[in-house]
Scaffold this motif. Sequence first.
Motif, PDB file in Angstrom:
ATOM      1  N   CYS A   1       2.515  -9.410  -4.278  1.00 37.02           N
ATOM      2  CA  CYS A   1       3.911  -9.064  -4.235  1.00 37.02           C
ATOM      3  C   CYS A   1       3.804  -7.865  -3.281  1.00 37.02           C
ATOM      4  O   CYS A   1       3.197  -7.174  -3.284  1.00 37.02           O
ATOM      5  CB  CYS A   1       4.335  -8.675  -5.497  1.00 37.02           C
ATOM      6  SG  CYS A   1       6.161  -7.865  -5.618  1.00 37.02           S
ATOM      7  N   ALA A   2       4.855  -7.728  -2.482  1.00 42.09           N
ATOM      8  CA  ALA A   2       4.993  -6.535  -1.540  1.00 42.09           C
ATOM      9  C   ALA A   2       5.132  -5.417  -2.089  1.00 42.09           C
ATOM     10  O   ALA A   2       4.900  -4.164  -1.568  1.00 42.09           O
ATOM     11  CB  ALA A   2       6.272  -7.017  -0.519  1.00 42.09           C
ATOM     12  N   LEU A   3       5.567  -5.449  -3.361  1.00 41.51           N
ATOM     13  CA  LEU A   3       5.998  -4.016  -4.155  1.00 41.51           C
ATOM     14  C   LEU A   3       4.988  -3.430  -5.076  1.00 41.51           C
ATOM     15  O   LEU A   3       4.763  -2.359  -5.576  1.00 41.51           O
ATOM     16  CB  LEU A   3       7.235  -4.200  -4.998  1.00 41.51           C
ATOM     17  CG  LEU A   3       8.423  -4.641  -4.216  1.00 41.51           C
ATOM     18  CD1 LEU A   3       9.474  -4.879  -5.351  1.00 41.51           C
ATOM     19  CD2 LEU A   3       8.697  -3.507  -3.029  1.00 41.51           C
ATOM     20  N   TYR A   4       3.516  -4.239  -4.832  1.00 43.59           N
ATOM     21  CA  TYR A   4       2.269  -3.830  -5.564  1.00 43.59           C
ATOM     22  C   TYR A   4       1.519  -3.128  -4.548  1.00 43.59           C
ATOM     23  O   TYR A   4       1.226  -3.347  -3.610  1.00 43.59           O
ATOM     24  CB  TYR A   4       1.782  -5.379  -5.934  1.00 43.59           C
ATOM     25  CG  TYR A   4       0.418  -5.186  -7.053  1.00 43.59           C
ATOM     26  CD1 TYR A   4       0.852  -4.930  -8.168  1.00 43.59           C
ATOM     27  CD2 TYR A   4      -0.640  -5.184  -6.342  1.00 43.59           C
ATOM     28  CE1 TYR A   4      -0.428  -5.126  -9.259  1.00 43.59           C
ATOM     29  CE2 TYR A   4      -1.772  -5.277  -7.381  1.00 43.59           C
ATOM     30  CZ  TYR A   4      -1.743  -5.096  -8.490  1.00 43.59           C
ATOM     31  OH  TYR A   4      -2.608  -5.012  -9.274  1.00 43.59           O
ATOM     32  N   VAL A   5       1.066  -1.915  -5.553  1.00 43.56           N
ATOM     33  CA  VAL A   5       0.233  -1.071  -4.789  1.00 43.56           C
ATOM     34  C   VAL A   5      -1.199  -1.081  -5.543  1.00 43.56           C
ATOM     35  O   VAL A   5      -1.105  -0.392  -6.755  1.00 43.56           O
ATOM     36  CB  VAL A   5       0.612   0.473  -4.556  1.00 43.56           C
ATOM     37  CG1 VAL A   5      -0.484   1.110  -4.026  1.00 43.56           C
ATOM     38  CG2 VAL A   5       1.921   0.404  -3.634  1.00 43.56           C
TER      39      VAL A   5
ATOM     40  N   ASP B   1       1.353   5.171 -16.647  1.00 42.90           N
ATOM     41  CA  ASP B   1       1.712   4.393 -17.724  1.00 42.90           C
ATOM     42  C   ASP B   1       1.796   2.948 -17.280  1.00 42.90           C
ATOM     43  O   ASP B   1       2.093   2.491 -16.075  1.00 42.90           O
ATOM     44  CB  ASP B   1       3.061   4.662 -18.297  1.00 42.90           C
ATOM     45  CG  ASP B   1       2.982   6.173 -18.980  1.00 42.90           C
ATOM     46  OD1 ASP B   1       1.685   6.596 -19.214  1.00 42.90           O
ATOM     47  OD2 ASP B   1       4.014   6.688 -19.272  1.00 42.90           O
ATOM     48  N   LYS B   2       1.138   2.035 -18.277  1.00 44.45           N
ATOM     49  CA  LYS B   2       1.373   0.580 -18.153  1.00 44.45           C
ATOM     50  C   LYS B   2       2.670   0.201 -18.520  1.00 44.45           C
ATOM     51  O   LYS B   2       3.132   0.674 -19.729  1.00 44.45           O
ATOM     52  CB  LYS B   2       0.188  -0.052 -18.761  1.00 44.45           C
ATOM     53  CG  LYS B   2      -1.119   0.153 -18.049  1.00 44.45           C
ATOM     54  CD  LYS B   2      -2.308  -0.483 -18.798  1.00 44.45           C
ATOM     55  CE  LYS B   2      -3.687  -0.093 -18.169  1.00 44.45           C
ATOM     56  NZ  LYS B   2      -4.795  -0.853 -18.741  1.00 44.45           N
TER      57      LYS B   2
ATOM     58  N   ARG C   1       4.899   3.124 -12.268  1.00 40.93           N
ATOM     59  CA  ARG C   1       4.257   2.538 -13.625  1.00 40.93           C
ATOM     60  C   ARG C   1       3.498   1.400 -13.165  1.00 40.93           C
ATOM     61  O   ARG C   1       3.679   0.581 -12.023  1.00 40.93           O
ATOM     62  CB  ARG C   1       4.851   2.327 -14.711  1.00 40.93           C
ATOM     63  CG  ARG C   1       5.726   3.606 -15.145  1.00 40.93           C
ATOM     64  CD  ARG C   1       6.448   3.533 -16.512  1.00 40.93           C
ATOM     65  NE  ARG C   1       7.492   2.872 -16.299  1.00 40.93           N
ATOM     66  CZ  ARG C   1       8.103   2.236 -17.194  1.00 40.93           C
ATOM     67  NH1 ARG C   1       7.411   2.176 -18.509  1.00 40.93           N
ATOM     68  NH2 ARG C   1       9.045   1.278 -16.971  1.00 40.93           N
ATOM     69  N   LEU C   2       2.265   1.038 -13.921  1.00 46.35           N
ATOM     70  CA  LEU C   2       1.487   0.058 -13.659  1.00 46.35           C
ATOM     71  C   LEU C   2       1.848  -1.432 -14.265  1.00 46.35           C
ATOM     72  O   LEU C   2       2.144  -1.345 -15.348  1.00 46.35           O
ATOM     73  CB  LEU C   2       0.111   0.258 -14.238  1.00 46.35           C
ATOM     74  CG  LEU C   2      -0.646   1.696 -13.688  1.00 46.35           C
ATOM     75  CD1 LEU C   2      -1.900   2.170 -14.398  1.00 46.35           C
ATOM     76  CD2 LEU C   2      -0.729   1.482 -11.951  1.00 46.35           C
ATOM     77  N   VAL C   3       1.679  -2.372 -13.338  1.00 39.29           N
ATOM     78  CA  VAL C   3       1.729  -3.567 -13.748  1.00 39.29           C
ATOM     79  C   VAL C   3       0.630  -4.418 -13.488  1.00 39.29           C
ATOM     80  O   VAL C   3      -0.407  -4.123 -12.894  1.00 39.29           O
ATOM     81  CB  VAL C   3       2.998  -4.175 -12.967  1.00 39.29           C
ATOM     82  CG1 VAL C   3       4.100  -3.788 -13.314  1.00 39.29           C
ATOM     83  CG2 VAL C   3       2.634  -4.217 -11.634  1.00 39.29           C
TER      84      VAL C   3
ATOM     85  N   SER D   1       6.827  -0.180  -7.516  1.00 38.23           N
ATOM     86  CA  SER D   1       8.199   0.465  -7.310  1.00 38.23           C
ATOM     87  C   SER D   1       9.270   0.114  -7.980  1.00 38.23           C
ATOM     88  O   SER D   1      10.383   1.057  -8.317  1.00 38.23           O
ATOM     89  CB  SER D   1       8.531   0.532  -5.659  1.00 38.23           C
ATOM     90  OG  SER D   1       8.816  -0.704  -5.447  1.00 38.23           O
ATOM     91  N   ILE D   2       9.548  -1.111  -8.420  1.00 37.86           N
ATOM     92  CA  ILE D   2      10.494  -1.678  -9.144  1.00 37.86           C
ATOM     93  C   ILE D   2      10.434  -0.886 -10.605  1.00 37.86           C
ATOM     94  O   ILE D   2      11.495  -0.565 -11.329  1.00 37.86           O
ATOM     95  CB  ILE D   2      10.372  -3.047  -9.421  1.00 37.86           C
ATOM     96  CG1 ILE D   2      10.824  -3.885  -8.329  1.00 37.86           C
ATOM     97  CG2 ILE D   2      11.565  -3.473 -10.839  1.00 37.86           C
ATOM     98  CD1 ILE D   2      12.182  -3.810  -8.115  1.00 37.86           C
ATOM     99  N   PHE D   3       9.269  -0.377 -11.168  1.00 39.11           N
ATOM    100  CA  PHE D   3       9.145   0.422 -12.371  1.00 39.11           C
ATOM    101  C   PHE D   3       8.563   1.938 -12.135  1.00 39.11           C
ATOM    102  O   PHE D   3       7.965   2.411 -12.902  1.00 39.11           O
ATOM    103  CB  PHE D   3       7.931  -0.421 -13.107  1.00 39.11           C
ATOM    104  CG  PHE D   3       8.350  -1.536 -13.638  1.00 39.11           C
ATOM    105  CD1 PHE D   3       9.173  -1.801 -14.952  1.00 39.11           C
ATOM    106  CD2 PHE D   3       7.869  -2.765 -12.953  1.00 39.11           C
ATOM    107  CE1 PHE D   3       9.497  -3.038 -15.222  1.00 39.11           C
ATOM    108  CE2 PHE D   3       8.427  -4.029 -13.513  1.00 39.11           C
ATOM    109  CZ  PHE D   3       9.011  -4.260 -14.977  1.00 39.11           C
TER     110      PHE D   3
END
Length: 108
Positions: free
Chosen positions: A75-79, A33-34, A94-96, A89-91
Motif C-alpha cells: 500500500c502506498a501509505l505503508y512505511v 504503538d501497534k 501507528r503500526l499496521v 499515515s491513516i493511523f
Amino acid sequence: MSNSKKFTRRDVLAASGALIATSLVARPSFAADKVTEDDPTAVALGYLHDATKVDTAKWAKRAGDAGAKQFCNNCALYVDQGDGWGACSIFQGRLVAGGGWCNAWIAK
Ligand code: SF4
C-alpha cells in the motif's frame, strides 16, 4: 573586574553536542504503538492484521483476484519498519501488519 567568562562558539557547540548526546541516550525508545483491530478507525476501515481474513462480501474492494493482492506492505501509505510491521499515515503513524489490509488501501 568581573569573573564572568566569555563563552566562545566552541564552548556553545560543545555544550549543544553534549545536550544532544545526553538526550539521545536518556530518551526512551519511541516504538510506535501497534493498531488493534478493535480501534475505532480500524473497525471503520475494516482493518485486520491478516488480510486473508477480510470479509470480502462486506469489503468488496478486496474481493477478486486484484483484491486478493492487496496488503498493507504494498500500500502506498505503508512505511516498512523491517519487522513485519509498518507505519501507516491513516493511523497517524501507528503500526499496521505488513500482511494486513484496510479499505483505504492504495496501490504503491
Ligand atoms: S491505508 Fe494501507 S497501510 Fe494503512 S492500514 Fe490501510 S491498507 Fe494498510
